[in-house]
Design a protein around this motif. Sequence first.
Motif, PDB file in Angstrom:
ATOM      1  N   SER A   1       0.832  -1.203   0.000  1.00 59.19           N
ATOM      2  CA  SER A   1       0.000   0.000   0.000  1.00 59.19           C
ATOM      3  C   SER A   1       0.866   1.253   0.000  1.00 59.19           C
ATOM      4  N   ALA A   2       1.906   1.273   0.850  1.00 60.84           N
ATOM      5  CA  ALA A   2       2.780   2.439   0.930  1.00 60.84           C
ATOM      6  C   ALA A   2       3.543   2.648  -0.370  1.00 60.84           C
ATOM      7  N   ALA A   3       4.070   1.559  -0.945  1.00 61.98           N
ATOM      8  CA  ALA A   3       4.835   1.673  -2.190  1.00 61.98           C
ATOM      9  C   ALA A   3       3.952   2.151  -3.336  1.00 61.98           C
TER      10      ALA A   3
ATOM     11  N   LEU B   1      -1.328   6.710   1.585  1.00 63.96           N
ATOM     12  CA  LEU B   1       0.032   6.720   2.135  1.00 63.96           C
ATOM     13  C   LEU B   1       0.054   6.962   3.637  1.00 63.96           C
ATOM     14  N   ASN B   2      -0.633   7.978   4.106  1.00 67.25           N
ATOM     15  CA  ASN B   2      -0.519   8.352   5.523  1.00 67.25           C
ATOM     16  C   ASN B   2      -0.982   7.251   6.474  1.00 67.25           C
ATOM     17  N   PRO B   3      -2.184   6.676   6.290  1.00 69.12           N
ATOM     18  CA  PRO B   3      -2.557   5.573   7.192  1.00 69.12           C
ATOM     19  C   PRO B   3      -1.690   4.336   7.015  1.00 69.12           C
ATOM     20  N   ALA B   4      -1.212   4.078   5.785  1.00 71.03           N
ATOM     21  CA  ALA B   4      -0.346   2.921   5.568  1.00 71.03           C
ATOM     22  C   ALA B   4       0.961   3.075   6.337  1.00 71.03           C
TER      23      ALA B   4
ATOM     24  N   ALA C   1       3.846  13.247  14.130  1.00 73.09           N
ATOM     25  CA  ALA C   1       4.729  14.333  14.558  1.00 73.09           C
ATOM     26  C   ALA C   1       5.678  14.745  13.437  1.00 73.09           C
ATOM     27  N   THR C   2       6.172  13.762  12.696  1.00 69.57           N
ATOM     28  CA  THR C   2       7.042  14.068  11.554  1.00 69.57           C
ATOM     29  C   THR C   2       6.297  14.866  10.504  1.00 69.57           C
ATOM     30  N   GLN C   3       5.036  14.527  10.285  1.00 65.77           N
ATOM     31  CA  GLN C   3       4.234  15.270   9.308  1.00 65.77           C
ATOM     32  C   GLN C   3       4.007  16.715   9.755  1.00 65.77           C
ATOM     33  N   SER C   4       3.747  16.909  11.038  1.00 69.40           N
ATOM     34  CA  SER C   4       3.539  18.281  11.512  1.00 69.40           C
ATOM     35  C   SER C   4       4.839  19.079  11.452  1.00 69.40           C
ATOM     36  N   MET C   5       5.985  18.427  11.701  1.00 69.10           N
ATOM     37  CA  MET C   5       7.269  19.113  11.573  1.00 69.10           C
ATOM     38  C   MET C   5       7.535  19.484  10.112  1.00 69.10           C
ATOM     39  N   THR C   6       7.194  18.573   9.210  1.00 65.33           N
ATOM     40  CA  THR C   6       7.397  18.848   7.791  1.00 65.33           C
ATOM     41  C   THR C   6       6.525  20.001   7.330  1.00 65.33           C
ATOM     42  N   ALA C   7       5.286  20.031   7.792  1.00 61.82           N
ATOM     43  CA  ALA C   7       4.394  21.130   7.426  1.00 61.82           C
ATOM     44  C   ALA C   7       4.960  22.466   7.876  1.00 61.82           C
TER      45      ALA C   7
ATOM     46  N   ALA D   1      -8.090   9.572   8.666  1.00 59.04           N
ATOM     47  CA  ALA D   1      -7.568  10.529   7.691  1.00 59.04           C
ATOM     48  C   ALA D   1      -8.679  11.054   6.781  1.00 59.04           C
ATOM     49  N   ALA D   2      -9.581  10.159   6.356  1.00 57.55           N
ATOM     50  CA  ALA D   2     -10.689  10.587   5.502  1.00 57.55           C
ATOM     51  C   ALA D   2     -11.608  11.547   6.244  1.00 57.55           C
ATOM     52  N   GLY D   3     -11.865  11.262   7.513  1.00 60.20           N
ATOM     53  CA  GLY D   3     -12.705  12.148   8.308  1.00 60.20           C
ATOM     54  C   GLY D   3     -12.093  13.519   8.485  1.00 60.20           C
ATOM     55  N   MET D   4     -10.779  13.567   8.601  1.00 59.84           N
ATOM     56  CA  MET D   4     -10.122  14.861   8.730  1.00 59.84           C
ATOM     57  C   MET D   4     -10.200  15.648   7.424  1.00 59.84           C
ATOM     58  N   SER D   5     -10.175  14.950   6.283  1.00 60.40           N
ATOM     59  CA  SER D   5     -10.370  15.634   5.001  1.00 60.40           C
ATOM     60  C   SER D   5     -11.758  16.266   4.952  1.00 60.40           C
ATOM     61  N   LEU D   6     -12.754  15.535   5.408  1.00 65.51           N
ATOM     62  CA  LEU D   6     -14.104  16.086   5.480  1.00 65.51           C
ATOM     63  C   LEU D   6     -14.153  17.257   6.457  1.00 65.51           C
TER      64      LEU D   6
END
Length: 397
Positions: free
Chosen positions: A85-87, A122-125, A149-155, A349-354
């Motif tokens: 899934s990730a790949a 990607l993110n949930p995988a 946490a890595t995603q928030s640092m990247t943002a 993740a889908a709920g956060m998109s909504l």
Amino acid sequence: MVDTAAKGAVPGDLRMAGQLWPVLLASAVGLLPYTVFSTFLVPIADATGGGEAAVGGLRGLGGLAALAVGTAFAPLIGRLPVHLSAAGALLLLAVSSLLGAAGTYATIAAFCVLVGAATAVLNPALATAAADRYGDGPAAARAATLVTATQSMTAMLAAPVIAVPALWWGWRGDLVATAVVAAVLAMAFLRRGRGRAAPAARLGYVATFRALAAVPGARSLLLVALLRTAAFMGYLAYLAAFYDSRFDLSPGWFAFVWTLSGTSFFLGNLVTGRLANAGDDGRPRRLLLAGLAVAVAAMFGVFLAPTLPVALVCTAALGASHAVVAACVVSLLVRRCGAQRGPALSLNAAGMSLGVFVGATAGGIGLGAGGYPGAAVALAALTAVALVIAAGLARSA
């Protein structure tokens, strides 16, 4: 592969980061395409021949794609080997970045849709892959929160990082470089996953949703995540306009406010992921309630602040409190859902998109009805509902 030594205790963050570095790097790369799009919106709009509003609006297509794909793909996360899934998501991210680099209106539209679809997988995988390395319990939950946490640092850091190389190769070069890195990481995931067994539990598509619905508190946690995201993203949508209207803050000075909010969110997420998983299930529940309570108060604090220093303090408190809630939701989902945590993280993740759409709408309605105090009421009300729902989690432990 499960790190059996980590089942009983939570390893240190540096050790976990060393073991999870491909996952953490991939989670950072996943944020780069949209960061390039947002940072270079003006030159991208010029290249396509469309206006900034028309091109910027294409970003909404990505949100819709993320919502649809994240929901539809959720049961498959538990049925497919997570490295596949990730790949696959990384390869789709690479293709979409190359399409975006073409710079036409049609390819930019395709870019937005495909990036939304890719990140929804990607993110949930990645969070599932990180958790799976440590089995079940606090160590697995901490691993998943390291990904967020890595995603928030990247943002927080991605915009200045991509701006420097763009001085040499432009925004197209940034997208091509992102495509190359994503493709290399996809190959690495395929190699690392070679020979690993497929998941033992293979529930049917609909049965996966039923099994997840039967997990105590899972539906409540997903609803809390949606409402929290709606409140926070709705607040961010109007934050620049608020600081300009109330304190006459120029865009240059507002960049400091944005950095303050992003730093607070990153630190809150990083620290809470460790604290929430240093004890039993009761600790993240208590932190969740505390974070939501502070978030309600801080929302009013920002929009009703009499002075700039008070607004800045409340901005930092709001970012940190929402990060606490986000980390606790992920921790509780991983710890409670067991074999269904992949689908749970996908639906999260889908709920956060909504939630992004819900928040922008709610904030706009509040702003139109009562100015910034009205926006505060509307967005704080979403958080307050999440607080009430979270209070019921103790009964479903």
